[in-house]
Scaffold this motif. Structure first.
Motif, mmCIF file in Angstrom:
data_model
loop_
_atom_site.group_PDB
_atom_site.id
_atom_site.type_symbol
_atom_site.label_atom_id
_atom_site.label_comp_id
_atom_site.label_asym_id
_atom_site.label_seq_id
_atom_site.Cartn_x
_atom_site.Cartn_y
_atom_site.Cartn_z
ATOM 1 N N UNK A 207 -8.861 3.224 -11.384
ATOM 2 C CA UNK A 207 -7.772 3.091 -10.410
ATOM 3 C C UNK A 207 -7.321 4.416 -9.809
ATOM 4 N N UNK A 208 -7.530 5.527 -10.538
ATOM 5 C CA UNK A 208 -7.133 6.831 -10.001
ATOM 6 C C UNK A 208 -7.972 7.232 -8.790
ATOM 7 N N UNK A 209 -9.111 6.566 -8.600
ATOM 8 C CA UNK A 209 -9.980 6.866 -7.458
ATOM 9 C C UNK A 209 -9.703 5.942 -6.258
ATOM 10 N N UNK A 210 -8.789 5.003 -6.410
ATOM 11 C CA UNK A 210 -8.513 4.068 -5.312
ATOM 12 C C UNK A 210 -7.803 4.775 -4.153
ATOM 13 N N UNK A 211 -8.257 4.561 -2.912
ATOM 14 C CA UNK A 211 -7.565 5.146 -1.744
ATOM 15 C C UNK A 211 -6.405 4.255 -1.283
ATOM 16 N N UNK A 212 -5.408 4.090 -2.156
ATOM 17 C CA UNK A 212 -4.331 3.136 -1.895
ATOM 18 C C UNK A 212 -2.970 3.844 -1.923
ATOM 19 N N UNK A 213 -1.949 3.117 -1.484
ATOM 20 C CA UNK A 213 -0.581 3.615 -1.604
ATOM 21 C C UNK A 213 -0.206 3.651 -3.088
ATOM 22 N N UNK A 214 0.425 4.720 -3.511
ATOM 23 C CA UNK A 214 0.772 4.878 -4.919
ATOM 24 C C UNK A 214 2.130 4.262 -5.262
ATOM 25 N N UNK A 215 2.995 4.128 -4.271
ATOM 26 C CA UNK A 215 4.350 3.632 -4.517
ATOM 27 C C UNK A 215 4.357 2.117 -4.629
ATOM 28 N N UNK A 216 5.117 1.600 -5.612
ATOM 29 C CA UNK A 216 5.224 0.159 -5.788
ATOM 30 C C UNK A 216 6.173 -0.469 -4.786
ATOM 31 N N UNK A 217 6.033 -1.774 -4.588
ATOM 32 C CA UNK A 217 6.870 -2.484 -3.608
ATOM 33 C C UNK A 217 8.304 -2.649 -4.097
ATOM 34 N N UNK A 218 8.544 -2.574 -5.402
ATOM 35 C CA UNK A 218 9.896 -2.697 -5.921
ATOM 36 C C UNK A 218 10.801 -1.614 -5.348
ATOM 37 N N UNK A 219 10.318 -0.382 -5.324
ATOM 38 C CA UNK A 219 11.104 0.725 -4.785
ATOM 39 C C UNK A 219 11.348 0.558 -3.291
ATOM 40 N N UNK A 220 10.353 0.030 -2.576
ATOM 41 C CA UNK A 220 10.492 -0.190 -1.143
ATOM 42 C C UNK A 220 11.551 -1.260 -0.858
ATOM 43 N N UNK A 221 11.533 -2.343 -1.641
ATOM 44 C CA UNK A 221 12.513 -3.414 -1.455
ATOM 45 C C UNK A 221 13.916 -2.910 -1.764
ATOM 46 N N UNK A 222 14.067 -2.142 -2.845
ATOM 47 C CA UNK A 222 15.370 -1.588 -3.197
ATOM 48 C C UNK A 222 15.874 -0.627 -2.122
ATOM 49 N N UNK A 223 14.963 0.192 -1.565
ATOM 50 C CA UNK A 223 15.351 1.116 -0.503
ATOM 51 C C UNK A 223 15.821 0.355 0.735
ATOM 52 N N UNK A 224 15.113 -0.749 1.058
ATOM 53 C CA UNK A 224 15.506 -1.554 2.218
ATOM 54 C C UNK A 224 16.887 -2.165 2.015
ATOM 55 N N UNK A 225 17.148 -2.676 0.801
ATOM 56 C CA UNK A 225 18.446 -3.274 0.511
ATOM 57 C C UNK A 225 19.565 -2.247 0.610
ATOM 58 N N UNK A 226 19.324 -1.038 0.105
ATOM 59 C CA UNK A 226 20.337 0.010 0.161
ATOM 60 C C UNK A 226 20.618 0.441 1.596
ATOM 61 N N UNK A 227 19.548 0.513 2.412
ATOM 62 C CA UNK A 227 19.716 0.914 3.807
ATOM 63 C C UNK A 227 20.487 -0.134 4.605
ATOM 64 N N UNK A 228 20.287 -1.405 4.265
ATOM 65 C CA UNK A 228 20.895 -2.487 5.034
ATOM 66 C C UNK A 228 22.108 -3.106 4.350
#
Length: 268
Positions: A207-228
């Motif tokens: 998995x360390x070789x995967x060319x993917x986003x490293x951040x999980x969606x949980x943090x993104x959802x929490x950031x969206x809730x805080x912003x809105x």
């Protein structure tokens, strides 16, 4: 109170009830959207979570009831019918109490809802099957591609998928691919993708070789809730103010209508 003041109160109450009617339509539409949505994170939750489905039906019920109350309030205000104004005041008070109760319950159950969401997404990732057409999988792929995240806590959540980890070559979820590392203009957003084979030999899917986003969606959802959160709270406060003003105007008009004339009630 003079007749001119009664007229002003009556037409202000009509305006507030018109806003109340529109508000009910918005709430009803929001509930329908939760049930009908098939291309966002809401779709993932409502397919697996009974509490979200119940919440959607509550929104639809409250929205329809609010529209009915707005309609009755308009008739009661324009035609100065005391019984309708009294009913309007009582039902709006019940709606306001229900909204405050729902807000308190939601606030104190946010941790439980977050845990439930995490369990739903984790199970979905574990059972994800490449090449299988499933609306839930497609919805989660859409979320990861649009939000630019991978997994729930992190991209390592995908290591719990047996089919993916049994691949010999470097294989990763297509919807997780970091577009900043992608030179092609079009890339698939569903299923599993294989990374280009390098010069070295690869005997396992690391998995360390995967060319993917490293951040999980949980943090993104929490950031969206805080912003809105400010917008959400502002809307809730605005709704409560409209309801309180409508209640005050209705009780004020009701008190100063000295005689009940049922001939004013429109007949359909």
């Amino acid at each position: 109170m003079g007749s001119s003041c009664i007229k002003v109160t009556k037409y202000f109450l009509f305006l507030f009830n018109l806003l109340f009617f529109v508000l009910g339509a918005v709430i009803l539409g929001f509930g329908v959207w939760i049930l009908a949505d098939r291309s966002s994170f809401i779709s993932v939750l409502q397919t697996s979570s009974t509490s979200l489905k119940v919440g959607a039906y509550v929104f639809i019920g409250v929205g329809g009831f609010t529209m009915l109350m707005g309609f009755l309030g308009c008739i009661g205000a324009v035609n100065e019918v005391r019984c309708l104004l009294g009913m309007y005041f009582a039902f709006v008070l019940l709606i306001l109490i229900a909204q405050v109760t729902a807000g308190v319950l939601f606030y104190f159950n946010m941790g439980k809802l977050k845990q439930e969401m995490g369990g739903i997404v984790t199970k979905l990732i574990q059972n994800y099957t490449d090449g299988h057409e499933d609306s839930l999988q497609e919805a989660w792929d859409y979320v990861q591609a649009q939000v630019k995240c991978c997994g729930w806590a992190s991209f390592y959540n995908w290591t719990e998928n047996a089919e993916l980890m049994n691949r010999i070559n470097i294989t990763y979820p297509c919807s997780c691919k970091d577009k900043s590392k992608d030179n092609s203009s079009i890339s698939p957003q569903t299923g599993f993708c294989e990374a280009p084979v390098g010069n070295g030999t690869q005997s396992s899917n690391s998995p360390d070789e995967w060319p993917v986003y490293k951040e999980g969606c949980m943090e993104k959802v929490q950031a969206w809730l805080q912003e809105n959160l400010g917008v959400i709270l502002g809307v809730c406060v605005g709704v409560a103010v409209i309801e309180l003003l409508g209640m005050l105007l209705s009780i004020s008009l009701c008190r100063h209508i000295h005689s009940e004339d049922y001939s004013k009630v429109p007949k359909y």
